[in-house]
Design a protein around this motif. Structure first.
Motif, PDB file in Angstrom:
ATOM      1  N   GLU A  16       0.829  -1.196   0.000  1.00 16.13           N
ATOM      2  CA  GLU A  16       0.000   0.000   0.000  1.00 16.13           C
ATOM      3  C   GLU A  16       0.868   1.252   0.000  1.00 16.13           C
ATOM      4  OE1 GLU A  16      -3.105   1.273   3.189  1.00 16.13           O
ATOM      5  OE2 GLU A  16      -4.060   0.042   1.670  1.00 16.13           O
ATOM      6  N   LEU A  19       2.240   1.875  -3.367  1.00 11.89           N
ATOM      7  CA  LEU A  19       1.259   2.283  -4.376  1.00 11.89           C
ATOM      8  C   LEU A  19       0.729   3.699  -4.158  1.00 11.89           C
ATOM      9  CD1 LEU A  19      -0.906  -0.947  -4.803  1.00 11.89           C
ATOM     10  CD2 LEU A  19       0.898  -0.080  -6.296  1.00 11.89           C
ATOM     11  N   ARG A  20       1.114   4.318  -3.054  1.00  8.43           N
ATOM     12  CA  ARG A  20       0.602   5.648  -2.761  1.00  8.43           C
ATOM     13  C   ARG A  20       1.034   6.658  -3.814  1.00  8.43           C
ATOM     14  NH1 ARG A  20      -1.694   6.415   1.935  1.00  8.43           N
ATOM     15  NH2 ARG A  20      -0.976   4.926   3.464  1.00  8.43           N
ATOM     16  N   PHE A  27      -2.449  11.689  -8.379  1.00  3.86           N
ATOM     17  CA  PHE A  27      -3.634  11.432  -7.579  1.00  3.86           C
ATOM     18  C   PHE A  27      -4.852  11.460  -8.483  1.00  3.86           C
ATOM     19  CE2 PHE A  27      -6.983  12.349  -4.501  1.00  3.86           C
ATOM     20  CZ  PHE A  27      -6.621  11.558  -3.429  1.00  3.86           C
ATOM     21  N   VAL A  28      -5.490  10.308  -8.621  1.00  5.21           N
ATOM     22  CA  VAL A  28      -6.623  10.162  -9.530  1.00  5.21           C
ATOM     23  C   VAL A  28      -7.896  10.687  -8.863  1.00  5.21           C
ATOM     24  CG1 VAL A  28      -8.014   8.452 -10.766  1.00  5.21           C
ATOM     25  CG2 VAL A  28      -5.537   8.113 -10.529  1.00  5.21           C
ATOM     26  N   GLY A  61     -10.011   4.573   3.052  1.00  2.00           N
ATOM     27  CA  GLY A  61      -9.468   4.074   1.784  1.00  2.00           C
ATOM     28  C   GLY A  61      -9.671   4.978   0.590  1.00  2.00           C
ATOM     29  N   GLY A  63      -8.168   7.919   0.166  1.00  2.00           N
ATOM     30  CA  GLY A  63      -6.983   8.694  -0.195  1.00  2.00           C
ATOM     31  C   GLY A  63      -6.684   9.879   0.704  1.00  2.00           C
ATOM     32  N   LYS A  64      -7.210   9.894   1.933  1.00  2.00           N
ATOM     33  CA  LYS A  64      -6.969  11.028   2.829  1.00  2.00           C
ATOM     34  C   LYS A  64      -5.493  11.097   3.245  1.00  2.00           C
ATOM     35  CE  LYS A  64     -10.188   9.601   5.696  1.00  2.00           C
ATOM     36  NZ  LYS A  64     -10.653   8.441   4.888  1.00  2.00           N
ATOM     37  N   THR A  65      -4.938   9.947   3.651  1.00  2.00           N
ATOM     38  CA  THR A  65      -3.525   9.932   4.049  1.00  2.00           C
ATOM     39  C   THR A  65      -2.634  10.279   2.866  1.00  2.00           C
ATOM     40  OG1 THR A  65      -4.068   8.184   5.622  1.00  2.00           O
ATOM     41  CG2 THR A  65      -1.731   8.530   5.144  1.00  2.00           C
ATOM     42  N   SER A  66      -2.959   9.707   1.714  1.00  2.00           N
ATOM     43  CA  SER A  66      -2.170   9.992   0.510  1.00  2.00           C
ATOM     44  C   SER A  66      -2.180  11.488   0.220  1.00  2.00           C
ATOM     45  CB  SER A  66      -2.742   9.249  -0.693  1.00  2.00           C
ATOM     46  OG  SER A  66      -2.828   7.868  -0.427  1.00  2.00           O
ATOM     47  N   TYR A 180     -15.177   7.008  -5.645  1.00  2.00           N
ATOM     48  CA  TYR A 180     -14.646   7.148  -7.000  1.00  2.00           C
ATOM     49  C   TYR A 180     -15.574   6.485  -8.007  1.00  2.00           C
ATOM     50  CZ  TYR A 180     -10.241   8.607  -4.834  1.00  2.00           C
ATOM     51  OH  TYR A 180      -9.299   9.289  -4.121  1.00  2.00           O
ATOM     52  N   ARG A 217      -8.427   1.878  -2.154  1.00  2.00           N
ATOM     53  CA  ARG A 217      -7.737   0.863  -1.358  1.00  2.00           C
ATOM     54  C   ARG A 217      -8.278  -0.518  -1.674  1.00  2.00           C
ATOM     55  NH1 ARG A 217      -7.941   2.329   4.300  1.00  2.00           N
ATOM     56  NH2 ARG A 217      -5.894   3.277   4.039  1.00  2.00           N
ATOM     57  N   ASN A 220      -7.073  -1.695  -5.157  1.00  2.00           N
ATOM     58  CA  ASN A 220      -5.699  -2.204  -5.118  1.00  2.00           C
ATOM     59  C   ASN A 220      -5.628  -3.567  -4.453  1.00  2.00           C
ATOM     60  OD1 ASN A 220      -4.443  -0.098  -6.446  1.00  2.00           O
ATOM     61  ND2 ASN A 220      -4.094   1.077  -4.583  1.00  2.00           N
TER      62      ASN A 220
END
Ligand code: ADP
Length: 334
Positions: A16, A19-20, A27-28, A61, A63-66, A180, A217, A220
Motif C-alpha cells: 500500500e 502504491l501511494r 492522484f486520480v 481508503g 486517499g486522505k492519508t495519501s 470514486y 484501497r 488495489n
C-alpha cells in the motif's frame, strides 16, 4: 481496517505504501477537493505563509492519508504523522508539537478520536501557535506557555459529524472526499498494475473497478488477490474470466459488496423486517463494532441505494431486498 474487502494479508501494508501516489498529478479523481486544495496551497505559497489547516473527511481508503502526504510534498515540507487514538494525554500532543519545525505538516488521522485534554491543547496550537503545558497537580500546578513553530495541521476523519464544533471551526478548509467512479478506479488499477507488474486486460480492469465499492484501497487489494489467483490457477494473465473466478473465491459479489456488507443487509432484512433498526442493534446482530458498521459498511450501502439512514433507524430499500433475492414488502422504501 480488517472489515474491508478481501482480507488484508501480511505485506499488504508495504504494498500500500508503494502504491501511494506521490504528487498531485498522480492522484486520480476527487476533482473538487483537488481544485480547492490547489487554491489553498497556491495562495499560501504566494503570501509566503503556511496554508490554513485542512480537514479531510470521508470513508476509509479514499486517499486522505495519501493527500496529506501530497500536501506536504507540494509545500516542500516535512510531514509528522500521528493519530487521534495515539494522543491520549495532552503531553503526547505537546511532545509532537514542540518537535515541529516552521512550515511542517502535522497529520492527525482519525482526529475525531482525540482525547479531550489533547483536543483543548490543539485549539490553542492551531490558532496561536502556542500551547500551555501544565506542570504539577492541584493548587500548586502552574501552566508554562510554549511557542510552537507555525505549522499546517491536516486532519483526517471518517466522521466529521463526530468532531466538536470548536475543533471543526479551526480548520480553514474541509475537503469532503467522494467515492470514486468506476472510470477513475480503472485509472488507479492501471497505475497499480504497472507498478506491480501485473498483466490485466481492459475487461478485467473494468470488472475490478466495478466491484471496488468506489474505493481505491479496495481496488488495489482486489487487484492483488486477482494476481494471486491468476498466478496459481491460471497463466498469470488477469482476463475477465480470471477476475470473475477470483472475486468469487473472495466473496465479492457483482456490486462489490463483501461478506460483511451482505450480512448487514441480510440482518436488516431477515431479522428486522427491513427496519427501521438502530445501528448498535444491527451491529450486535452481525457481531461487529457499531463504528465499523457505521463508518466502513454503511456509506457505500447508502451510496449504492440499498440502505437509508432515517431518524428512527436504518431501513433496507427495495433494491436491498432484490439484491438478496427476496421480494420486498409492498411498503419498502424505494
Ligand atoms: P485513507 O487515508 O482515506 O484511508 P489512503 O490515503 O491510505 O486512504 O489510501 C489507501 C490506498 O489507496 C493508498 O495506498 C493508495 O494506494 C490508494 N489510493 C487512494 N487514493 C488514491 C488516488 N486518488 N489515486 C491513486 N491511488 C489512491
Amino acid at each position: 481496517e480488517a472489515a474491508l474487502s478481501a482480507f488484508p494479508q501480511a505485506g499488504d501494508r508495504e504494498v500500500e505504501t508503494a502504491l501511494r501516489p506521490k504528487k498531485l498529478g498522480d492522484f486520480v479523481g476527487q476533482p473538487r477537493v483537488r481544485e480547492q486544495l490547489e487554491l489553498v496551497l497556491e495562495s499560501a505559497r504566494k503570501r509566503g505563509v503556511p496554508p490554513d489547516h485542512v480537514l479531510l473527511s470521508g470513508p476509509p481508503g479514499l486517499g486522505k492519508t495519501s493527500l496529506a502526504m501530497i500536501v506536504a510534498a507540494e509545500l516542500g515540507a516535512a510531514i509528522r504523522i500521528t493519530s487521534g487514538p495515539a494522543l491520549e494525554r495532552a503531553g503526547d500532543l505537546a511532545a509532537m508539537l514542540s518537535n515541529l519545525a516552521e512550515g511542517d505538516v502535522l497529520f492527525i488521522d482519525e482526529i475525531h478520536r482525540i482525547a479531550r485534554p489533547a483536543e483543548e491543547m490543539l485549539y490553542l496550537a492551531m490558532e496561536d501557535f502556542r500551547v500551555d503545558v501544565v506542570v504539577g497537580k492541584g493548587p500548586g500546578a502552574t501552566s508554562i506557555p510554549l511557542e510552537v513553530a507555525p505549522f499546517t495541521l491536516v486532519g483526517a476523519t471518517t466522521r466529521s459529524g463526530a468532531l466538536t464544533g470548536p475543533l471543526r471551526d479551526r480548520f480553514g478548509f474541509t475537503g469532503q472526499m467522494e467515492f470514486y467512479t468506476p472510470g477513475e478506479l480503472g485509472h488507479v488499477i492501471e497505475r497499480s498494475a504497472a507498478l506491480l507488474d501485473i498483466t490485466i486486460d481492459d475487461a478485467g480492469r473494468a470488472e475490478i473497478a466495478h466491484r471496488s465499492r468506489g474505493t481505491p484501497r479496495i481496488a488495489n487489494r482486489l487487484l492483488r488477490r486477482v494476481r494471486d489467483y491468476a498466478e496459481v490457477r491460471a497463466d498469470g494473465q488477469a482476463t475477465l474470466p480470471v477476475v470473475r473466478a477470483a472475486l468469487e473465491v473472495y466473496d465479492v459479489d457483482e456490486l462489490g459488496l463483501d461478506r460483511l456488507d451482505r450480512e448487514v443487509l441480510g440482518a436488516l432484512v431477515r431479522s428486522f423486517g427491513g427496519g427501521p433498526v438502530g445501528v448498535s442493534t444491527l451491529a450486535v446482530a452481525v457481531g461487529e463494532e457499531p463504528t465499523t458498521v457505521e463508518e466502513v459498511c454503511e456509506p457505500y450501502l447508502v451510496r449504492a441505494g440499498m440502505l437509508a439512514r432515517t431518524p428512527r433507524g436504518r431501513i433496507a430499500t427495495a433494491a436491498a431486498w432484490e439484491h438478496l433475492g427476496l421480494a420486498p414488502p409492498s411498503d419498502a422504501a424505494g
